[in-house]
Structure formats: C-alpha cells, structure tokens
Design a protein around this motif. Structure first.
Motif, mmCIF file in Angstrom:
data_model
loop_
_atom_site.group_PDB
_atom_site.id
_atom_site.type_symbol
_atom_site.label_atom_id
_atom_site.label_comp_id
_atom_site.label_asym_id
_atom_site.label_seq_id
_atom_site.Cartn_x
_atom_site.Cartn_y
_atom_site.Cartn_z
ATOM 1 N N THR A 30 40.019 46.875 40.554
ATOM 2 C CA THR A 30 39.842 46.578 41.974
ATOM 3 C C THR A 30 39.330 45.151 42.182
ATOM 4 O OG1 THR A 30 37.636 47.597 41.869
ATOM 5 C CG2 THR A 30 39.453 48.975 42.645
ATOM 6 N N SER A 31 38.434 44.694 41.315
ATOM 7 C CA SER A 31 37.906 43.332 41.431
ATOM 8 C C SER A 31 39.005 42.302 41.210
ATOM 9 C CB SER A 31 36.777 43.107 40.420
ATOM 10 O OG SER A 31 35.711 43.987 40.633
ATOM 11 N N THR A 32 39.852 42.545 40.228
ATOM 12 C CA THR A 32 40.960 41.627 39.952
ATOM 13 C C THR A 32 41.922 41.580 41.126
ATOM 14 O OG1 THR A 32 40.794 42.103 37.582
ATOM 15 C CG2 THR A 32 42.845 41.108 38.368
ATOM 16 N N THR B 75 26.664 45.999 36.590
ATOM 17 C CA THR B 75 27.012 45.790 37.994
ATOM 18 C C THR B 75 26.161 46.627 38.931
ATOM 19 O OG1 THR B 75 29.297 45.456 37.253
ATOM 20 C CG2 THR B 75 28.947 45.696 39.611
ATOM 21 N N VAL C 285 41.248 42.232 44.306
ATOM 22 C CA VAL C 285 40.614 41.538 45.430
ATOM 23 C C VAL C 285 40.569 40.028 45.185
ATOM 24 C CG1 VAL C 285 38.430 41.203 46.657
ATOM 25 C CG2 VAL C 285 39.253 43.510 46.184
ATOM 26 N N LEU C 286 40.250 39.617 43.948
ATOM 27 C CA LEU C 286 40.196 38.195 43.621
ATOM 28 C C LEU C 286 41.553 37.534 43.802
ATOM 29 C CD1 LEU C 286 38.801 35.682 42.472
ATOM 30 C CD2 LEU C 286 39.307 36.550 40.170
ATOM 31 N N LEU C 287 42.601 38.140 43.268
ATOM 32 C CA LEU C 287 43.947 37.560 43.374
ATOM 33 C C LEU C 287 44.400 37.510 44.830
ATOM 34 C CD1 LEU C 287 45.709 39.218 40.300
ATOM 35 C CD2 LEU C 287 44.897 36.859 40.508
ATOM 36 N N SER C 288 44.075 38.552 45.600
ATOM 37 C CA SER C 288 44.450 38.568 47.012
ATOM 38 C C SER C 288 43.701 37.497 47.794
ATOM 39 C CB SER C 288 44.156 39.950 47.614
ATOM 40 O OG SER C 288 44.914 40.948 46.964
ATOM 41 N N THR C 289 42.426 37.290 47.440
ATOM 42 C CA THR C 289 41.624 36.244 48.086
ATOM 43 C C THR C 289 42.213 34.869 47.807
ATOM 44 O OG1 THR C 289 39.621 37.577 47.889
ATOM 45 C CG2 THR C 289 39.334 35.213 48.262
ATOM 46 N N LEU C 290 42.557 34.608 46.545
ATOM 47 C CA LEU C 290 43.156 33.325 46.176
ATOM 48 C C LEU C 290 44.481 33.108 46.909
ATOM 49 C CD1 LEU C 290 42.454 33.308 42.331
ATOM 50 C CD2 LEU C 290 41.304 31.944 44.074
#
Length: 266
Positions: free
Chosen positions: A242-244, A9, A246-251
């Motif tokens: 943190t990525s998970t 990353t 952010v992804l779930l919150s975005t969805l």
C-alpha cells in the motif's frame, strides 16, 4: 529492567498520533533548520555570494513554515498545564520543601502560552501591537519556569538524599529532567534574549534538537532488552504494497501538476 526502543511502524504511528509526539518531531526539524542557519552564518561551509543566499533562503523558509505551524498547534496549551497544575497543588510532586518552586514553575508555564495567544491575534491582524515584544515577554517567562525546574530537579536528583527506595528509583528521572530543563532554558533564553542566556544559532538549535530527542525517547514505545517484537509478515507485506502504491501515485500526481495538467481543469 533494561528497555530498548521499538523500531517499527506501529511504534512510530503511536508517537505521531499524539499531539505531543508530532509536535516534538516538528520541533526537532524546526530547530534543525535553526541550527543550519548557524552553520551558514559561521562560514564553515564553502559557500558565498548567491550560492550562500540561495541555501539560506531555502533553509529559512523551511524554518518559518514549521515555526508557524507549531504556533497554531500551541493554542490552548495552557489548559493542559493548568490541569497538571491543579493536580500538583494537591499531590506536591516535588515534595513539601520544593512545593513553592513547583507552584512558581507551573504558574509561569501556564502563563507563557496564555500570553502567546495575544501574539497569535497580532499575527492574524485581529489585534494591534508588536508580536516581537509579546514573544520576548512570554518566552522569558517560560525560560524562567525552565530555570526554576532545573534547580528543583537538580536538587532532587543530585543534592537530596532519597527518603526511600521509591524516591531512589526516581533520581534518574530527576537528573534527566534537570538536564532537559537546562537545555530548554538555553534554547528559549536565546530566542527571548533572556539576560545572560543569549548565545548563537548553533547553540540554540543544538540544545533544542537535543531536548526534543530526549522528549521523543521518553515517549517512544519500548520493549525489554533482548526481547523481539513478533513480526506479522503478512501485515508488513500489506504495508509495503500500500505504501508503494501511494508513493508512486503521489509522484505521478505531482508530475502531472508540474507539467501543467491542472491548468486546463476548471
């Protein structure tokens, strides 16, 4: 020393943190969609009628958004070329014999984005004129710059005998740059309808993707082959969490918007 790409990353972040790195990634995807246009036009895919039109429209809209975004980010690109040109006039990076070609190539490379600024003014309706004619003019100049670069790098990499060990080490770079310049000339030559270089969307898209990947390979962080990066397990775990999140919150946010949740918000 044999080198290999760092596939983590932090390496990816280092590339996209620079304008050049992000632009090359966007260029890769832009011309991927141009290549797709050629695939659709070729009739290879079992699509026709409304189905073909649907996918071509989706592909075309993605291409246009990326093209427009890259056009804005190209503003003032001539400044970086001019500073490189200024330094090269003194250092003569192509050598004494090929210095006139260097001057011509760099001058044309600076002229391309400078003229393209006028096209930007036409597109935002601050100036009158045909943006297609400006594109054809500026991109043909850039194509010519790439053809000159190809000839010079071909001579340096394949024709000239290296004067010393240092020049011999550079030959691989010269050959690499000659190929990239030729691919770029084929790409932009088609875009600008340069005489003798008009091809098709498959070739245009394919050569652009290849040269973009070459650029990304050159700028991507590397490590010596056989060495491994020391992974920070704690940092990796934090990044995953943190990525998970952010992804779930975005969805969740997208789902809320699509369901009409924002329509009731003043």
């Amino acid at each position: 020393v044999a080198m290999t790409l760092r596939l983590d990353t932090d390496a990816f972040n280092k590339v996209i943190s620079s304008f050049g790195g992000k632009d090359k990634i966007m260029r890769l995807f832009q011309y991927f969609f141009r290549f797709n246009k050629g695939v659709f036009q070729s009739g290879i895919l079992p699509l026709e009628g409304e189905d073909l039109k649907y996918y071509m429209d989706k592909n075309g809209s993605a291409f246009k958004v990326l093209m427009d975004a890259r056009r804005v980010f190209r503003l003032f690109n001539s400044v970086s070329v001019l500073t490189k040109f200024r330094d090269g006039l003194k250092t003569k990076p192509w050598g004494e014999a090929l210095h006139p070609l260097y001057i011509a190539a760099q001058f044309l490379s600076a002229l391309w984005p400078a003229i393209d600024h006028y096209r930007f003014l036409i597109l935002i309706k601050w100036a009158e004129g045909s943006q297609a004619e400006v594109l054809k003019c500026s991109y043909r100049l850039f194509t010519l710059a790439q053809l000159i670069t190809f000839v010079a790098m071909f001579v340096k990499g394949f024709v000239e005998d290296p004067a010393d060990a240092k020049e011999e080490e550079k030959q691989a770079t010269y050959r690499w740059n000659s190929l990239k310049a030729l691919l770029t000339a084929i790409t932009i030559g088609h875009v600008s309808s340069f005489p003798g270089l008009v091809s098709n969307e498959l070739i245009c898209g394919g050569t652009a993707m290849t040269s973009s990947l070459m650029d990304l390979y050159a700028m991507w962080p590397k490590v010596q082959r056989g060495e491994t990066e020391v992974d920070d397990d704690a940092a990796s775990a934090r990044l995953l969490k943190t990525s998970t999140a952010v992804l779930l919150s975005t969805l969740a946010a997208v789902s809320y918007i699509r369901s009409g949740g924002m329509k009731s918000v003043s």
